[in-house]
Write a protein that holds these residues in place. Structure first.
Motif, mmCIF file in Angstrom:
data_model
loop_
_atom_site.group_PDB
_atom_site.id
_atom_site.type_symbol
_atom_site.label_atom_id
_atom_site.label_comp_id
_atom_site.label_asym_id
_atom_site.label_seq_id
_atom_site.Cartn_x
_atom_site.Cartn_y
_atom_site.Cartn_z
ATOM 1 N N ALA A 1 -12.218 2.440 5.190
ATOM 2 C CA ALA A 1 -13.337 1.640 5.464
ATOM 3 C C ALA A 1 -12.793 0.658 4.407
ATOM 4 O O ALA A 1 -13.703 -0.441 4.513
ATOM 5 N N LEU A 2 -12.253 0.558 3.582
ATOM 6 C CA LEU A 2 -12.275 0.340 2.313
ATOM 7 C C LEU A 2 -11.126 -0.987 2.336
ATOM 8 O O LEU A 2 -10.290 -1.211 3.037
ATOM 9 N N ALA B 1 -5.513 0.269 -4.758
ATOM 10 C CA ALA B 1 -5.429 1.099 -6.181
ATOM 11 C C ALA B 1 -5.771 2.802 -5.339
ATOM 12 O O ALA B 1 -5.710 3.541 -5.873
ATOM 13 N N ALA B 2 -6.536 2.931 -3.961
ATOM 14 C CA ALA B 2 -7.519 4.159 -3.994
ATOM 15 C C ALA B 2 -5.804 5.138 -3.515
ATOM 16 O O ALA B 2 -5.676 6.698 -3.632
ATOM 17 N N GLY C 1 2.646 6.469 -7.003
ATOM 18 C CA GLY C 1 1.543 7.528 -6.588
ATOM 19 C C GLY C 1 2.391 9.351 -7.430
ATOM 20 O O GLY C 1 2.079 10.912 -7.958
ATOM 21 N N MET C 2 3.357 9.642 -5.830
ATOM 22 C CA MET C 2 3.549 11.113 -5.584
ATOM 23 C C MET C 2 4.395 10.837 -6.535
ATOM 24 O O MET C 2 5.007 12.096 -6.881
ATOM 25 N N VAL D 1 0.801 -0.786 0.245
ATOM 26 C CA VAL D 1 -0.220 -0.106 -0.105
ATOM 27 C C VAL D 1 1.050 1.092 -0.636
ATOM 28 O O VAL D 1 0.609 2.266 -1.026
ATOM 29 N N THR D 2 2.326 1.564 0.719
ATOM 30 C CA THR D 2 3.028 2.313 0.749
ATOM 31 C C THR D 2 3.845 2.624 -0.283
ATOM 32 O O THR D 2 3.935 3.918 -0.747
#
Length: 536
Positions: free
Chosen positions: A98-99, A106-107, A61-62, A54-55
């Motif tokens: 909550a995902l 993905a988010a 993305g960043m 996730v990280t």
């Protein structure tokens, strides 16, 4: 070291507010990685491997979004970009807790792509608001504030998840990111100075190939080397103390290491001149190599980190200073975004390499590998940097305020030369910041002309204080005196030649020789450097 550079910096209108808003806005941004990691690993109970995915998605993305958002700021201004990224962060953090895992990964990548560009925007606006001569102090102070953000943000994330749970903590982070975006929208600091905007309007856009060169790539590789060394050092420190059973002191040790960086940055920002980022980052790597040789009490290990730690903030701020000086103002946002991407790449590449060394041969060797890798990257990038072009920023006209503030920095490195006629200051040798105040050869000083500190008027000529024009000046052979020339008091014009009065014709009718004999002119001492003019 004097505090005067910091006093002058904080007197610039808007700078204290920008630095304060940047500090507060970065705190929630530095808490995001720790919050996501602990949420996935501990709350969702999926382990640290999936937490790392996730990280990693967020980091990728960043890394992609940082230069993109900077380019959009350059083209469309600050507010549209801040509005979109603030809304994106508010949406992600309001529901991230909550995902499920696939949706969260993905988010997180999308949220990283649309991350609030608080780091690059603060530096970009600081470069627009601060004169060139004071930018090194400004970027150093900003680097120190970033250090404070990283000292507090992750710690607050750990405390929040432990005491309040991930739902409340991640919601608070989202609220903090939203307030940070609103604060920057309200402040709306300039991304270019008025002089830079005028220059851009006159000269037009600068093609990317003019600044995005191999030399710029070498500089970005050196930026990545800095975070490679720092990330590997932090992992090695934690692993070494954990192996020794001193886990409870890890937080304190990391905090002391950060204090070293703050002290080094504070001293560096107050110096009269800066140093090359290549030298600072290579020095930081070399000083990291022997840290692993320290054995025994963890206190000795922390003390061994002192020399390299002192160079942390100076090394990072020097890279920002060089980027701001070598990239045109119209592309500064994109360049600062690429700088942020280089920082992320260095840290992301360091973590698995340092981890493999720690697992394979021990944590002590990880310090050595980190330092040597950093030095190797700098050495590989240095040939590219040496083939760089002249800085594009040199052609940008400066406002009177900027010129006054830059006079000291220019005079320190570009002492005025003396022309062929002793005692006359060559106008072309005056530092760039004083071009509008220099008196060209053969022109007198007009009434009311303000001269910078360190220049005096001697016989109608502008010369450095303490260097008076000699009483006997001879014109070069065959040189006629131009019309309108202001002649010093001890010189007369005779038959088109500039001659000393004691050699003038003694009586009417006596013709002056074509080339009069002139007594030997004593050598004139080297013109002293023009002292720094105080900033307004």
């Amino acid at each position: 070291m004097a505090l005067d550079p910091y006093r002058r910096l904080l007197k610039i209108p808007g700078v204290p507010t920008l630095l304060l808003v940047g500090l507060l806005a970065r705190m929630p941004a530095t808490a995001t990685g720790m919050a996501l990691t602990l949420h996935v690993a501990e709350v969702l109970d999926l382990g640290y491997a999936k937490a790392g995915l996730v990280t990693m998605a967020s980091t990728i993305g960043m890394a992609i979004g940082s230069p993109l958002s900077g380019r959009l700021v350059d083209r469309h201004g600050l507010r549209p970009v801040l509005a979109v990224t603030t809304a994106a962060q508010a949406a992600f953090w309001s529901c991230a807790w909550a995902l499920p895992f696939p949706a969260l990964a993905a988010a997180a990548a999308l949220a990283g792509l649309l991350a609030l560009p608080v780091f690059s925007v603060t530096r970009q606006c600081l470069a627009a608001m601060v004169p060139v001569a004071q930018r090194r102090t400004g970027f150093t102070l900003d680097s120190m504030l970033v250090e404070l953000s990283y000292m507090t943000g992750p710690a607050l994330a750990v405390a929040g998840l432990t005491a309040l749970g991930s739902h409340v903590t991640m919601t608070i982070i989202g609220a903090g990111m939203t307030l940070a975006g609103i604060g920057l929208l309200t402040l709306n600091p300039p991304t270019r100075s008025p002089a830079e905007r005028e220059h851009e309007a006159q000269s037009g856009k600068v093609a990317r190939r003019e600044w995005l060169t191999p030399a710029f790539g070498g500089l970005m590789a050196t930026v990545a080397a800095a975070t490679f060394v720092l990330t590997a050092t932090e992992l090695s420190l934690v692993a070494t103390m954990t192996d020794a059973g001193d886990t409870e002191w890890v937080g304190l040790a990391v905090g002391i290491w950060c204090v070293y960086s703050l002290v080094g940055g504070f001293v560096y920002g107050g110096l009269s001149r800066g140093f090359s980022p290549f030298a600072l980052i290579a020095g930081m790597g070399l000083l990291t190599v022997p840290v692993g040789l320290v054995a025994g009490d963890w206190r000795w290990l922390v003390l061994a980190l002192l020399p390299a730690g002192l160079l942390c903030a100076p090394a990072l701020s020097s890279t920002v200073d060089v980027v701001s000086g070598r990239v045109p103002a119209a592309a500064r946002g994109e360049a600062m975004g690429l700088h942020g991407t280089a920082l992320l790449i260095g840290g992301a590449a360091s973590a698995p390499i340092a981890g493999a060394v720690i697992d394979g041969v021990g944590s002590s060797w990880a310090f050595t590998v980190a330092g040597l890798a950093g030095v190797a990257i700098v050495l590989a990038a240095l040939p590219l940097w040496r083939r760089r072009r002249p800085a594009l920023g040199d052609a940008v006209p400066m406002s009177p305020e900027t010129a006054s503030a830059d006079a000291g920095a220019s005079a320190a490195s570009d002492a005025p030369a003396v022309s062929d006629a002793p005692g006359v200051l060559r106008a072309s040798a005056v530092p760039p910041a004083l071009d509008s105040l220099a008196v060209p050869d053969g022109l007198g000083v007009s009434d009311g002309l303000a001269l910078p500190d360190g220049l005096a008027v001697s016989d109608g000529l502008a010369v450095p204080e303490g260097l008076a024009a000699p009483s006997v000046l001879a014109a070069p052979e065959g040189l006629a005196v131009p019309e309108g020339l202001v002649v010093p008091n001890d010189l007369l014009v005779q038959d088109g030649l500039l001659v000393p009065d004691d050699l003038a014709a003694a009586s009417e009718g006596l013709a002056a020789p074509t080339v009069p004999a002139v007594p030997a002119v004593p050598a004139v001492p080297e013109a002293p450097s023009v002292p720094a003019a105080p900033a307004p």
